[in-house]
Design a protein around this motif. Structure first.
Motif, PDB file in Angstrom:
ATOM      1  N   VAL A  49      28.445  21.761  18.179  1.00 33.41           N
ATOM      2  CA  VAL A  49      29.561  21.381  17.308  1.00 33.41           C
ATOM      3  C   VAL A  49      30.126  22.623  16.637  1.00 33.41           C
ATOM      4  CG1 VAL A  49      28.824  19.008  16.850  1.00 33.41           C
ATOM      5  CG2 VAL A  49      28.026  20.862  15.363  1.00 33.41           C
ATOM      6  N   LEU A  50      31.386  22.506  16.186  1.00 35.20           N
ATOM      7  CA  LEU A  50      32.042  23.612  15.497  1.00 35.20           C
ATOM      8  C   LEU A  50      31.713  23.580  14.012  1.00 35.20           C
ATOM      9  CD1 LEU A  50      33.637  23.421  18.194  1.00 35.20           C
ATOM     10  CD2 LEU A  50      35.688  24.074  16.919  1.00 35.20           C
ATOM     11  N   GLY A  51      31.444  24.751  13.449  1.00 32.73           N
ATOM     12  CA  GLY A  51      31.192  24.866  12.020  1.00 32.73           C
ATOM     13  C   GLY A  51      31.374  26.309  11.574  1.00 32.73           C
ATOM     14  N   TYR A  52      31.558  26.512  10.293  1.00 32.01           N
ATOM     15  CA  TYR A  52      31.806  27.851   9.770  1.00 32.01           C
ATOM     16  C   TYR A  52      30.525  28.669   9.651  1.00 32.01           C
ATOM     17  CZ  TYR A  52      36.538  26.428   8.491  1.00 32.01           C
ATOM     18  OH  TYR A  52      37.843  26.004   8.529  1.00 32.01           O
ATOM     19  N   LYS A  53      30.661  29.971   9.877  1.00 33.65           N
ATOM     20  CA  LYS A  53      29.550  30.884   9.636  1.00 33.65           C
ATOM     21  C   LYS A  53      29.308  31.013   8.133  1.00 33.65           C
ATOM     22  CE  LYS A  53      27.864  35.502  10.822  1.00 33.65           C
ATOM     23  NZ  LYS A  53      28.163  36.754  11.577  1.00 33.65           N
ATOM     24  N   ASP A  54      30.385  31.162   7.379  1.00 36.66           N
ATOM     25  CA  ASP A  54      30.328  31.231   5.917  1.00 36.66           C
ATOM     26  C   ASP A  54      30.614  29.835   5.367  1.00 36.66           C
ATOM     27  OD1 ASP A  54      30.650  31.600   3.211  1.00 36.66           O
ATOM     28  OD2 ASP A  54      32.289  33.049   3.373  1.00 36.66           O
ATOM     29  N   TYR A  55      29.606  29.202   4.798  1.00 37.59           N
ATOM     30  CA  TYR A  55      29.772  27.823   4.333  1.00 37.59           C
ATOM     31  C   TYR A  55      30.811  27.691   3.237  1.00 37.59           C
ATOM     32  CZ  TYR A  55      25.759  26.099   7.018  1.00 37.59           C
ATOM     33  OH  TYR A  55      24.919  25.731   8.039  1.00 37.59           O
ATOM     34  N   GLY A  56      31.137  28.782   2.554  1.00 35.45           N
ATOM     35  CA  GLY A  56      32.175  28.730   1.532  1.00 35.45           C
ATOM     36  C   GLY A  56      33.533  28.340   2.089  1.00 35.45           C
TER      37      GLY A  56
END
Length: 344
Positions: A49-56
């Motif tokens: 799945v797609l998701g950000y490296k930086d959770y911010g």
């Protein structure tokens, strides 16, 4: 089977793991699925799945990566609707229209999370009480979303709700799937089967016109399995309208148990989806901009595909479509299950 908990300052991430090594990570913020690790035919555990490296980056995410979407997923024309001759005005956050619950949607709240575990499964119960008038919607609504992982590599998403006033509700999860693993390629070479012979026509604002179109003979006919990238072109009008791809509501025929089967030949991964919802919006990340730093790669168009199982918000104008109205005191009970396997 276990639940790991990671405190990330103001947010908490939970990771569900089964005996096969499959792992699902979820934030209490937005109920966001940040990662799903499943094996390929060579035994490599990789994220699908797609998701950000930086959770911010999730704080200002306009792509709704992995989130719980509500109160109503999709677009509400003119950012208003009528119930019993009363008009409810919502926030217009997508041109003149209301999208995915607006700026006060469920993708930007911190859910109350309770982990649980049995001999055969592990999971999370996410609870939120949406107050009367929140986002412009009527009714105090209690909502419980449950994520459950078992040893059959099945991830079950169940949705329960009850309102003290008649209201509208259409919850979904907005995960972008890419079975190549760790975003090695776009989804153009994924092969897809959908149990659907009809889809809803869109206008230039991506609002349903009210016309149900026959999928036969078009790039929208996935009943016999076809390459997803066949529709990433401008030759067919409905693909062109959504910037070369899909962002359409498909009505399920209910001829098959699995409403969706997605396959990636390069990894051998297969994802099958069951649901008691009447249909879904399939979105192929047509407007996903390039250059966002995701967990394994930079973003690009067609990098993922969403299967947003739900009733249709267009039913507020078009009575032939599956209704999003939830009557006072009635239970809202929906379920979508994803099974991950390998091509035999």
């Amino acid at each position: 089977m276990n639940v790991a908990k990671d405190i990330l300052g103001q947010w908490t991430e939970y990771t569900l793991t089964n005996q096969n090594g499959m792992a699902v990570s979820v934030l209490d913020y937005g109920g966001i699925i940040t990662k799903i690790l499943v094996p390929d035919i060579r035994g490599n555990l990789e994220n699908v799945v797609l998701g950000y490296k930086d959770y911010g980056e999730y704080k200002s995410d306009s792509n709704y990566f992995g989130t719980i979407v509500g109160r109503v997923a999709g677009r509400i024309r003119g950012a208003s609707f009528q119930l019993y001759e009363k008009t409810y005005n919502l926030h217009a956050n997508n041109g003149n229209n209301h999208l995915h619950g607006g700026p006060e949607g469920f993708h930007q709240i911190i859910w109350s999370v309770t982990p649980f575990q049995t001999e055969s499964e592990v999971g999370l119960k996410l609870y939120h009480q949406s107050s009367d008038g929140e986002g412009g919607y009527p009714g105090n609504v209690d909502i419980l979303v449950t994520y459950t992982l078992n040893n059959k590599n099945q991830l079950n998403l169940s949705y329960w709700a009850r309102s003290d006033k008649t209201t509208v509700l259409a919850l979904t999860n907005h995960s972008y799937f890419n079975l190549t693993g760790n975003l090695k390629d776009t989804v153009k070479n994924h092969y897809l089967t959908i149990d659907s012979s009809q889809f809803v026509e869109l206008n230039e604002e991506l609002i349903p016109t009210g016309k149900l179109l026959n999928a036969e003979g078009t790039p929208f006919d996935f009943r016999n399995c076809r390459r997803l990238g066949d529709g990433f072109n401008d030759e067919f009008d409905q693909n062109r309208i959504v910037e070369s791809g899909y962002d359409h509501y498909f009505l399920f025929d209910n001829q098959l148990i699995n409403k969706v089967v997605l396959k990636d030949p390069s990894s051998g991964r297969v994802m099958s989806m069951e649901s008691n919802e009447p249909g879904m919006v399939m979105y192929t990340s047509n407007s996903l901009g390039s250059g966002l730093q995701l967990s394994e790669a930079k973003s690009e168009k067609h990098l993922g595909v969403c299967f947003e199982t739900q009733a249709s918000p267009a039913s507020l104008d078009i009575k032939e479509l599956p209704s999003v109205i939830l009557k006072a005191g009635e239970e809202y009970k929906k379920q979508t299950k994803f099974t991950f396997s390998l091509e035999k």
